[in-house]
Design an enzyme around this catalytic site. Structure first.
Site, mmCIF file in Angstrom:
data_model
loop_
_atom_site.group_PDB
_atom_site.id
_atom_site.type_symbol
_atom_site.label_atom_id
_atom_site.label_comp_id
_atom_site.label_asym_id
_atom_site.label_seq_id
_atom_site.Cartn_x
_atom_site.Cartn_y
_atom_site.Cartn_z
ATOM 1 N N GLU A 62 3.474 6.781 -0.730
ATOM 2 C CA GLU A 62 3.723 7.409 0.570
ATOM 3 C C GLU A 62 3.912 6.318 1.632
ATOM 4 O OE1 GLU A 62 1.129 11.099 1.175
ATOM 5 O OE2 GLU A 62 0.105 10.054 -0.466
ATOM 6 N N GLU B 30 -2.610 1.235 0.567
ATOM 7 C CA GLU B 30 -2.627 2.624 1.031
ATOM 8 C C GLU B 30 -1.306 3.340 0.762
ATOM 9 O OE1 GLU B 30 -5.267 4.365 2.247
ATOM 10 O OE2 GLU B 30 -6.346 2.569 1.605
#
Length: 501
Positions: free
Chosen positions: A320, A329
């Site tokens: 993402e 992340e």
């Protein structure tokens, strides 16, 4: 008389089998479908990808209508979420919840199989103090489901980080933080009363990253040969995942909530990170998630709860690109946005568990092929074929009309050609022949006429005329032990009895 008795016993055995099977469900592995990115495929393509890889459980973080529509009639079970931003209106007025259910849930159910609603996510980590809103919002959601007659089919809970614990090591001293006592007491009472699970997000990766001198990488990856002993119980731990789960169980027991089961709503390992995140690699991510799947589907349980069922959701389906923070992340995905795999992962666990089957299905000269299983449904084969000829980058020209592999014009034959081409292009590994359990690895070359299936370095193919016969030699079935119906019932009964006791 003897024949009638035999038939009666047979049908009694079948009945017992079905009854016991209903009470002895195995653990499940799902995947989180986060959408904090601007380059992801459409929900319809995602649903197709999910089915292709035989993923049966998906968690989303909202109730996006396009996603709910995409998963209609797929058989995939969805966990949907009420974001923290909606907790206030959901806690204040029942009418807000009723309107949400009427517009966003009920029109798509039961075609879309919604089984859980998570109300709030890791609220104790939220910068805004919204924890007091969670239980009132959960009560309103439950009340709305009762009005619709769905409260027994859709469970309501909330997800948490491991930060709700003040102590987690050794596991036997696991305890909830007193800072959250006013929030947790009514929450746990709600879960116990409604037989809903306590949902926890567990990340051994972070524990290792923050304290590599105290936590070994092998221990975090389920690879440790050493055991960590809990001095209070004498229980032995070979991985951090089990230790963290048991810490939560001990914390629940300390408050006398012994009937609440634990569900892991997020866990995983990043495949890429910032320069200092040296353990964020594809190999480590593959190792963690492969070992996790094997651990879960074997119903291993934990040292404190051996054999206990434990449902787990892997984070995440895609990388993402809009997530803030360190590089890791943005790199938890199993797939890139173009739907290619970041690394190979077998959701059945067979590539790890059935090692003898892998060996038995490799030809003596090292050559192997991959074909479609004759037991696969037309829908599964069509989905897999569409994916292979699209996102899988397979050249499907030979199965077009007037081309050498078009005849026989059957879905099974065409899928076999595409499966094998993808298999050879991607290292001829067992995982590359998965196709959601619809691919079969074989060691005979059944090429026919001018239709040649590919092999490593060659353009050869499998004979579609022999597909049905060869399909029966699947890697998993070749190494399974066949047992009689009566023995199978007895084994299931013993297994369930041991779990219950």
């Amino acid at each position: 008389m003897g024949k009638r008795v035999g038939f009666s016993l047979f049908f009694l055995g079948i009945s017992l089998f079905l009854i016991l099977l209903g009470h002895c469900q195995g653990s499940n592995v799902g995947v989180c479908y986060g959408r904090n990115a601007d380059d992801l495929p459409t929900p319809n393509k995602v649903a197709q990808l999910v089915k292709l890889h035989n993923i049966k459980y998906i968690r989303i973080y909202d109730s996006n209508i396009q996603v709910l529509k995409a998963f209609a009639n797929t058989g995939v079970e969805l966990m949907i979420g009420v974001p923290n931003s909606d907790l206030l209106p959901f806690a204040q007025f029942q009418s807000n919840v009723d309107t949400w259910l009427k517009n966003s849930i009920l029109p798509y159910y039961p075609a879309t199989k919604i089984t859980y609603i998570t109300v709030g996510a890791e609220v104790t980590e939220s910068p805004n103090n919204v924890s007091a809103l969670v239980v009132p919002a959960m009560n309103n959601v439950l009340a709305g489901l009762k009005k619709a007659g769905l409260h027994k089919k859709i469970k309501v809970s909330s997800t948490h980080s491991l930060g709700v614990l003040s102590r987690s090591f050794p596991p036997s001293v696991g305890a909830f933080s007193s800072n959250y006592a006013s929030f947790l007491k009514p929450l746990l009472e709600f879960l116990a009363e409604n037989q809903s699970p306590f949902m926890i997000n567990i990340y051994p990766y972070y524990a290792y990253r923050e304290s590599p001198n105290n936590v070994s990488l092998d221990y975090a990856l389920f690879e440790s040969s050493n055991e960590v002993i809990d001095p209070n119980t004498g229980l032995l731990y070979t991985n951090m995942f089990d230790a963290q789960i048991d810490a939560l169980y001990f914390a629940l027991m300390a408050l006398n909530f012994r009937t609440i089961r634990v569900m892991v709503t997020e866990t995983g390992w990043p495949s890429k990170g910032s320069p200092k995140e040296t353990s964020a690699t594809p190999d480590n991510a593959q190792t963690y998630n492969t070992n996790l799947i094997r651990h879960v589907i074997n119903n291993t349980g934990t040292p404190a709860r051996p054999g206990e069922e434990l449902d787990v959701y892997i984070f995440s389906l895609f990388n993402e690109n809009r997530k803030p923070g360190l590089d890791s992340e943005r790199n938890w995905g199993l797939f890139y946005p173009d739907q290619t795999s970041v690394y190979n992962l077998d959701f059945t666990g067979k590539s790890v568990v059935d090692m003898t089957a892998q060996a038995n299905n490799t030809a003596s000269n090292g050559t192997a092929w991959c074909i479609a299983s004759s037991k696969a449904s037309d829908m599964d084969l069509q989905n897999a074929l569409d994916w292979a000829c699209g996102s899988g980058n397979v050249d499907c020209t030979p199965i077009q009309p007037s081309q050498p592999c078009f005849e026989p014009d059957t879905l099974l034959s065409h899928a076999s050609y595409a499966f094998n081409s993808y298999f050879q292009q991607n290292g001829a590994t067992d995982v590359a022949c998965g196709f959601g359990g619809n691919g079969v690895r074989v060691n005979q070359d059944p090429s026919y006429d001018n239709c040649l299936y590919a092999t490593a370095g060659k353009n050869k193919t499998i004979s579609s005329s022999n597909t049905t016969a060869i399909s029966s030699t699947s890697s998993s079935s070749s190494s399974r032990i066949k047992v009689s119906g009566g023995l199978l019932v007895m084994l299931i009964f013993i297994s369930c009895f041991l779990k219950i006791s």
